[in-house]
Design a protein around this motif. Structure first.
Motif, short mmCIF file in Angstrom:
data_model
loop_
_atom_site.label_atom_id
_atom_site.label_comp_id
_atom_site.label_asym_id
_atom_site.label_seq_id
_atom_site.Cartn_x
_atom_site.Cartn_y
_atom_site.Cartn_z
N PHE A 62 0.81 -1.22 0.00
CA PHE A 62 0.00 0.00 0.00
C PHE A 62 0.84 1.27 0.00
N GLY A 63 2.10 1.16 0.40
CA GLY A 63 2.94 2.34 0.47
C GLY A 63 2.56 3.28 1.59
N THR A 64 2.02 2.71 2.68
CA THR A 64 1.61 3.53 3.83
C THR A 64 1.80 2.74 5.10
N PRO A 76 -6.19 6.87 2.15
CA PRO A 76 -7.48 6.67 1.50
C PRO A 76 -8.10 5.29 1.71
N TYR A 77 -7.46 4.44 2.47
CA TYR A 77 -7.95 3.06 2.65
C TYR A 77 -9.04 3.01 3.71
N HIS A 78 -8.76 3.54 4.89
CA HIS A 78 -9.77 3.72 5.92
C HIS A 78 -10.46 2.40 6.28
N GLN A 134 -1.40 -9.17 -5.35
CA GLN A 134 -2.48 -9.83 -6.06
C GLN A 134 -3.62 -10.18 -5.11
N LEU A 135 -3.28 -10.70 -3.96
CA LEU A 135 -4.32 -11.03 -2.97
C LEU A 135 -5.12 -9.78 -2.58
N LEU A 136 -4.42 -8.70 -2.36
CA LEU A 136 -5.10 -7.47 -1.92
C LEU A 136 -5.95 -6.88 -3.04
N HIS A 137 -5.47 -6.95 -4.26
CA HIS A 137 -6.28 -6.49 -5.39
C HIS A 137 -7.59 -7.28 -5.47
N GLU A 138 -7.51 -8.59 -5.25
CA GLU A 138 -8.72 -9.41 -5.28
C GLU A 138 -9.70 -8.97 -4.22
N ASN A 156 -1.30 1.61 -4.12
CA ASN A 156 -0.20 2.35 -4.75
C ASN A 156 0.73 1.37 -5.42
N ASN A 157 1.14 1.67 -6.63
CA ASN A 157 2.12 0.83 -7.34
C ASN A 157 3.51 1.29 -6.93
N THR A 158 4.09 0.57 -5.98
CA THR A 158 5.41 0.96 -5.48
C THR A 158 6.49 0.03 -5.98
#
Length: 214
Positions: free
Chosen positions: A15-17, A75-77, A194-198, A211-213
């Protein structure tokens, strides 16, 4: 090091956070209340009865917060939970019978029920004897496991009622290649992404963008 620490660090990298730990929410408490559960109060109390909760014991115990594994800010919250083996008991499987149809979830409950069916014996056996002790609110053998399952519903049901995105969950069984060292470094990060995108692309789930880090 607890397994969740490494997994949360990897999610942070994707996530870059940085997640917040030990966060407290006024509405995420260790006792069910109509004030916090609103329209879902009757359902959560039906589950409480199903799990043979003891109201006298519940009301007598000290008030306290339920602390999530992590909270990812805007922005995830959302709350993030990493569920290890001990969560996948027959008690947890029974909770899903009471989930209101309109509660958005950041994971696949059918998969979680399957994990419970496959691993419930090992889940109850995991850890020291204190994991199977009585509790004030569930005063019977394996009451601690019933309590854990009950509180998992709090972490699922309450956040969307109080302005958060749905709780995002990952199960231990979904990240075995990372936990056993088969994947590490950048390959582990790609796997986790990939898991998180799903999760994030599921209907009615969290709307934050990864975020694409890489």
């Amino acid at each position: 090091m607890r397994l969740e620490v490494g997994i949360i660090a990897l999610v942070e990298a994707v996530f870059g956070t940085i997640a917040e730990r030990r966060v407290q929410f006024d509405w995420l408490r260790n006792k069910p209340s109509r004030e916090h559960f609103g329209v879902h109060y009757d359902a959560v109390m039906s589950l409480y009865t199903e799990l043979q909760g003891d109201w006298e014991g519940t009301t007598a115990k000290a008030d306290g917060y339920l602390i999530p594994d992590a909270y990812f800010p805007e922005p995830y919250h959302f709350i993030f939970e990493f569920d290890e083996l001990q969560h996948f008991t027959q008690f947890r499987e029974r909770t899903f019978q009471f989930y209101p149809a309109n509660i958005p979830l950041g994971y696949v409950p059918v998969k979680y029920k399957q994990f419970c069916q496959q691993h419930h014996v090992a889940a109850l056996a995991k850890g020291p004897e204190r994991f199977r002790r009585h509790t004030a609110d569930f005063p019977y053998t394996n009451g601690r496991a019933a309590q854990r399952a009950f509180f998992d519903t709090f972490r699922d049901w309450l956040p969307p009622l109080h302005g958060l995105n749905p709780t995002l969950r990952l199960a231990e069984f979904e990240v075995v290649p990372i936990l056993n060292g088969q994947l590490s470094g950048e390959t582990a990060k790609v796997y986790m992404e990939q898991l998180l995108h799903e999760r994030l692309e599921r209907p009615n789930t969290s709307k934050g963008r990864i975020n694409n880090t890489t």
